[in-house]
Every structure is written in structure tokens, then in C-alpha cells.
Design a protein around this motif. Structure first.
Motif, PDB file in Angstrom:
ATOM      1  N   LEU A  10       0.972  -1.290   0.092  1.00  0.00           N
ATOM      2  CA  LEU A  10       0.053   0.309  -0.391  1.00  0.00           C
ATOM      3  C   LEU A  10       0.798   1.491   0.118  1.00  0.00           C
ATOM      4  O   LEU A  10       0.017   2.175  -0.799  1.00  0.00           O
ATOM      5  N   ALA A  11       1.972   1.001   0.766  1.00  0.00           N
ATOM      6  CA  ALA A  11       3.076   2.470   0.789  1.00  0.00           C
ATOM      7  C   ALA A  11       3.544   2.731  -0.808  1.00  0.00           C
ATOM      8  O   ALA A  11       3.872   3.715  -0.913  1.00  0.00           O
ATOM      9  N   ILE A  12       3.893   1.657  -1.309  1.00  0.00           N
ATOM     10  CA  ILE A  12       4.461   1.824  -2.490  1.00  0.00           C
ATOM     11  C   ILE A  12       3.611   2.210  -3.606  1.00  0.00           C
ATOM     12  O   ILE A  12       3.479   2.576  -4.357  1.00  0.00           O
ATOM     13  N   LEU A  13       1.971   2.132  -3.568  1.00  0.00           N
ATOM     14  CA  LEU A  13       0.696   2.387  -4.403  1.00  0.00           C
ATOM     15  C   LEU A  13       0.724   3.940  -4.283  1.00  0.00           C
ATOM     16  O   LEU A  13       0.547   4.290  -5.161  1.00  0.00           O
ATOM     17  N   ASN A  14       0.302   4.189  -3.010  1.00  0.00           N
ATOM     18  CA  ASN A  14       0.786   5.891  -2.813  1.00  0.00           C
ATOM     19  C   ASN A  14       1.746   6.299  -3.118  1.00  0.00           C
ATOM     20  O   ASN A  14       1.672   7.696  -3.891  1.00  0.00           O
ATOM     21  N   ARG A  15       3.062   5.923  -3.183  1.00  0.00           N
ATOM     22  CA  ARG A  15       4.215   6.489  -3.347  1.00  0.00           C
ATOM     23  C   ARG A  15       3.796   6.359  -5.114  1.00  0.00           C
ATOM     24  O   ARG A  15       4.026   7.762  -5.328  1.00  0.00           O
ATOM     25  N   ASP A  16       3.706   6.008  -5.522  1.00  0.00           N
ATOM     26  CA  ASP A  16       3.578   5.494  -7.013  1.00  0.00           C
ATOM     27  C   ASP A  16       2.603   6.381  -7.126  1.00  0.00           C
ATOM     28  O   ASP A  16       2.715   7.334  -8.952  1.00  0.00           O
ATOM     29  N   LYS A  17       1.255   7.079  -7.044  1.00  0.00           N
ATOM     30  CA  LYS A  17       0.350   7.490  -7.153  1.00  0.00           C
ATOM     31  C   LYS A  17       0.442   8.844  -6.766  1.00  0.00           C
ATOM     32  O   LYS A  17       0.327  10.084  -8.021  1.00  0.00           O
ATOM     33  N   ALA A  18       1.277   9.317  -6.230  1.00  0.00           N
ATOM     34  CA  ALA A  18       2.130  10.551  -5.916  1.00  0.00           C
ATOM     35  C   ALA A  18       2.704  11.601  -6.815  1.00  0.00           C
ATOM     36  O   ALA A  18       2.794  12.004  -7.531  1.00  0.00           O
ATOM     37  N   LEU A  19       3.405  10.795  -7.593  1.00  0.00           N
ATOM     38  CA  LEU A  19       4.569  10.595  -8.845  1.00  0.00           C
ATOM     39  C   LEU A  19       3.530  10.685  -9.854  1.00  0.00           C
ATOM     40  O   LEU A  19       4.577  10.944 -11.009  1.00  0.00           O
ATOM     41  N   ILE A  20       2.005  10.381  -9.923  1.00  0.00           N
ATOM     42  CA  ILE A  20       1.672  10.448 -11.451  1.00  0.00           C
ATOM     43  C   ILE A  20       1.692  11.491 -12.611  1.00  0.00           C
ATOM     44  O   ILE A  20       1.381  12.826 -11.319  1.00  0.00           O
ATOM     45  N   ARG A  21       2.046  12.462 -13.880  1.00  0.00           N
ATOM     46  CA  ARG A  21       2.016  13.859 -13.885  1.00  0.00           C
ATOM     47  C   ARG A  21       0.800  14.099 -14.335  1.00  0.00           C
ATOM     48  O   ARG A  21      -0.048  13.096 -15.067  1.00  0.00           O
ATOM     49  N   LYS A  22       0.634  15.394 -13.968  1.00  0.00           N
ATOM     50  CA  LYS A  22      -1.000  15.236 -14.354  1.00  0.00           C
ATOM     51  C   LYS A  22      -1.646  16.858 -14.221  1.00  0.00           C
ATOM     52  O   LYS A  22      -2.729  17.202 -14.776  1.00  0.00           O
ATOM     53  N   HIS A  23      -0.095  17.384 -14.375  1.00  0.00           N
ATOM     54  CA  HIS A  23      -0.529  19.122 -14.940  1.00  0.00           C
ATOM     55  C   HIS A  23       0.831  18.973 -15.936  1.00  0.00           C
ATOM     56  O   HIS A  23       1.413  18.727 -15.910  1.00  0.00           O
ATOM     57  N   LYS A  24      -0.611  19.474 -16.967  1.00  0.00           N
ATOM     58  CA  LYS A  24      -0.009  19.709 -18.544  1.00  0.00           C
ATOM     59  C   LYS A  24       1.141  21.488 -18.168  1.00  0.00           C
ATOM     60  O   LYS A  24       0.448  21.648 -17.969  1.00  0.00           O
ATOM     61  N   ALA A  25       2.007  20.945 -19.179  1.00  0.00           N
ATOM     62  CA  ALA A  25       3.049  22.279 -19.445  1.00  0.00           C
ATOM     63  C   ALA A  25       3.044  22.394 -20.658  1.00  0.00           C
ATOM     64  O   ALA A  25       3.478  21.568 -21.795  1.00  0.00           O
ATOM     65  N   THR A  26       2.921  23.649 -20.903  1.00  0.00           N
ATOM     66  CA  THR A  26       3.365  23.474 -22.633  1.00  0.00           C
ATOM     67  C   THR A  26       3.732  24.578 -23.033  1.00  0.00           C
ATOM     68  O   THR A  26       3.645  25.747 -23.102  1.00  0.00           O
ATOM     69  N   PHE A  27       4.588  24.573 -24.056  1.00  0.00           N
ATOM     70  CA  PHE A  27       5.533  25.871 -24.762  1.00  0.00           C
ATOM     71  C   PHE A  27       5.742  25.715 -26.301  1.00  0.00           C
ATOM     72  O   PHE A  27       5.999  24.522 -26.835  1.00  0.00           O
TER      73      PHE A  27
END
Length: 83
Positions: A10-27
Motif C-alpha cells: 500500500l505504501a508503494i502504491l501511494n508513493r507511485d500515485k503521488a508521482l503521476i504527472r497530471k499537470h500539463k505544461a505547454t510552450f
């Protein structure tokens, strides 16, 4: 599976979930900037441009954070010690 193993998983899943990139940056790049990036990526065999750009931006951000980190002494005083 033991209780300890479940907690660890569960700790590993929570850590991995926090690392998911969900904010898009465009230039946008102009033609010369884009050409420079293309040449650089080809020369240094960079296949993942997103990773390269993300790491380059974050490197600059982290360097600035480290430079701005408060110290006990003023920068001018530290520079006098170095030279």
C-alpha cells in the motif's frame, strides 16, 4: 500475504500515485530554437524529448532554489571567504 506485506504494498502504491504527472505544461519554440533542440537531441541520442525538457527545466529550478536558500551569512561575506 501478511499484514506487513500489505502495508508495504500500500505504501508503494501511494508513493507511485503521488508521482503521476497530471499537470500539463505547454510552450512554443521558434524555428531556430526548435532546430537547436532537434540537433542537440540527435547529437546526444535523446529519444524522449519530454523527459529531456522536464529534466532541463527542473534542473534550473532546483539550482535557483539552492542558490536562494537562506544561510547564516550574506552572499558577499561568503564570496570574500572563497577568494
Amino acid at each position: 500475504m501478511t499484514k506487513k506485506d500489505k502495508k508495504k504494498e500500500l505504501a508503494i502504491l501511494n508513493r507511485d500515485k503521488a508521482l503521476i504527472r497530471k499537470h500539463k505544461a505547454t510552450f512554443l519554440l521558434n524555428d531556430k530554437e526548435n532546430e537547436a533542440v532537434e540537433v542537440y537531441c540527435k547529437k546526444y541520442k535523446i529519444s524522449n524529448k519530454s523527459k529531456f525538457m522536464r529534466e532541463a527545466v527542473l534542473r534550473v529550478v532546483m539550482e535557483q532554489f539552492l542558490d536562494d536558500y537562506p544561510t547564516l551569512f550574506e552572499k558577499q561575506d561568503l564570496d570574500k571567504l572563497i577568494t
